[in-house]
Design a protein around this motif. Structure first.
Motif, PDB file in Angstrom:
ATOM      1  N   ASN A  87       0.855  -1.185   0.000  1.00 20.09           N
ATOM      2  CA  ASN A  87       0.000   0.000   0.000  1.00 20.09           C
ATOM      3  C   ASN A  87       0.896   1.240   0.000  1.00 20.09           C
ATOM      4  O   ASN A  87       1.197   1.805   1.031  1.00 20.09           O
ATOM      5  N   PRO A  88       1.345   1.663  -1.201  1.00 20.65           N
ATOM      6  CA  PRO A  88       2.283   2.788  -1.264  1.00 20.65           C
ATOM      7  C   PRO A  88       1.692   4.109  -0.757  1.00 20.65           C
ATOM      8  O   PRO A  88       2.421   4.922  -0.208  1.00 20.65           O
ATOM      9  N   SER A  89       0.382   4.309  -0.938  1.00 16.71           N
ATOM     10  CA  SER A  89      -0.247   5.531  -0.429  1.00 16.71           C
ATOM     11  C   SER A  89      -1.758   5.452  -0.574  1.00 16.71           C
ATOM     12  O   SER A  89      -2.275   4.805  -1.482  1.00 16.71           O
ATOM     13  N   GLY A  90      -2.459   6.091   0.345  1.00 19.84           N
ATOM     14  CA  GLY A  90      -3.913   6.202   0.272  1.00 19.84           C
ATOM     15  C   GLY A  90      -4.609   4.886   0.009  1.00 19.84           C
ATOM     16  O   GLY A  90      -4.396   3.910   0.715  1.00 19.84           O
ATOM     17  N   ASN A  91      -5.452   4.868  -1.025  1.00 19.18           N
ATOM     18  CA  ASN A  91      -6.187   3.662  -1.403  1.00 19.18           C
ATOM     19  C   ASN A  91      -5.523   2.912  -2.553  1.00 19.18           C
ATOM     20  O   ASN A  91      -6.138   2.047  -3.174  1.00 19.18           O
ATOM     21  N   THR A  92      -4.276   3.249  -2.862  1.00 23.44           N
ATOM     22  CA  THR A  92      -3.550   2.560  -3.929  1.00 23.44           C
ATOM     23  C   THR A  92      -2.949   1.269  -3.399  1.00 23.44           C
ATOM     24  O   THR A  92      -2.310   1.249  -2.344  1.00 23.44           O
ATOM     25  N   LEU A  93      -3.182   0.189  -4.121  1.00 22.32           N
ATOM     26  CA  LEU A  93      -2.625  -1.122  -3.776  1.00 22.32           C
ATOM     27  C   LEU A  93      -1.800  -1.629  -4.944  1.00 22.32           C
ATOM     28  O   LEU A  93      -2.263  -1.618  -6.081  1.00 22.32           O
ATOM     29  N   ASP A  94      -0.584  -2.057  -4.666  1.00 18.13           N
ATOM     30  CA  ASP A  94       0.249  -2.679  -5.688  1.00 18.13           C
ATOM     31  C   ASP A  94       0.243  -4.179  -5.451  1.00 18.13           C
ATOM     32  O   ASP A  94       0.485  -4.638  -4.330  1.00 18.13           O
ATOM     33  N   PHE A  95      -0.062  -4.936  -6.521  1.00 20.96           N
ATOM     34  CA  PHE A  95      -0.115  -6.388  -6.459  1.00 20.96           C
ATOM     35  C   PHE A  95       1.023  -6.965  -7.297  1.00 20.96           C
ATOM     36  O   PHE A  95       1.238  -6.539  -8.429  1.00 20.96           O
ATOM     37  N   VAL A  96       1.733  -7.953  -6.755  1.00 24.92           N
ATOM     38  CA  VAL A  96       2.645  -8.780  -7.537  1.00 24.92           C
ATOM     39  C   VAL A  96       2.131 -10.201  -7.361  1.00 24.92           C
ATOM     40  O   VAL A  96       2.060 -10.711  -6.241  1.00 24.92           O
TER      41      VAL A  96
END
Length: 158
Positions: A87-96
């Protein structure tokens, strides 16, 4: 259609649809979406191993169903899957998303995507993902499109 091909196709479709971005106006969502849960993005952070997948797909005009279990701590086939969510910021999610490589006997990253969480829903085009539940040990996601439906259960690995 074999399950490996379908899972790979679904991952490619999800990346393609979600990489287009979330372009919408703030006023075009007039109807009530009945979102009963608002998920905290921090609750999704971690490494999750797929333990169960059930659903259906339309392939060559036929509806095929499946109900499969997996052990992410002892992967044996290329259908075994895990994902790392940050979760780099706010409601942003990074998936791998990783798949087990049967030949190399190791996890290999298959897909990288960045998404926005709104309440408990992530949506783009014909792809829709909902967080049905999340605890400190389990995550349940539901995805659907015009030609498939899948409910995935993950176990937290870290």
């Amino acid at each position: 259609m074999n399950k490996k091909y379908f899972m790979h196709l679904m991952a490619i479709m999800m990346v393609a649809m979600l990489s287009v971005g979330f372009a919408s106006c703030s006023n075009d969502d007039d109807e009530d979406k009945n979102v009963t849960t608002s998920v905290n993005p921090k609750d999704l952070v971690g490494t999750w191993g797929l333990t169960h997948a059930e659903g259906w797909e339309i392939w060559e005009g036929q509806k095929e169903t499946y109900n499969d279990t997996y052990d992410p701590l002892n992967p044996t086939s290329d259908e075994d899957q895990k994902m790392v969510i940050t979760n780099p910021s706010g409601n942003t999610l990074d998936f791998v998303i990783y798949e087990w490589d049967e030949i190399l006997k190791k996890w290999s990253d298959d897909t990288k995507i960045s998404l926005t969480l709104n309440g408990n829903t992530i949506e783009s085009g014909s792809i829709k993902m909902e967080v049905l539940s999340v605890t400190s040990t389990q995550l349940v996601l539901e995805m659907s499109g015009n030609t498939f439906y899948e409910k995935q259960t993950y176990k937290k690995l870290n």
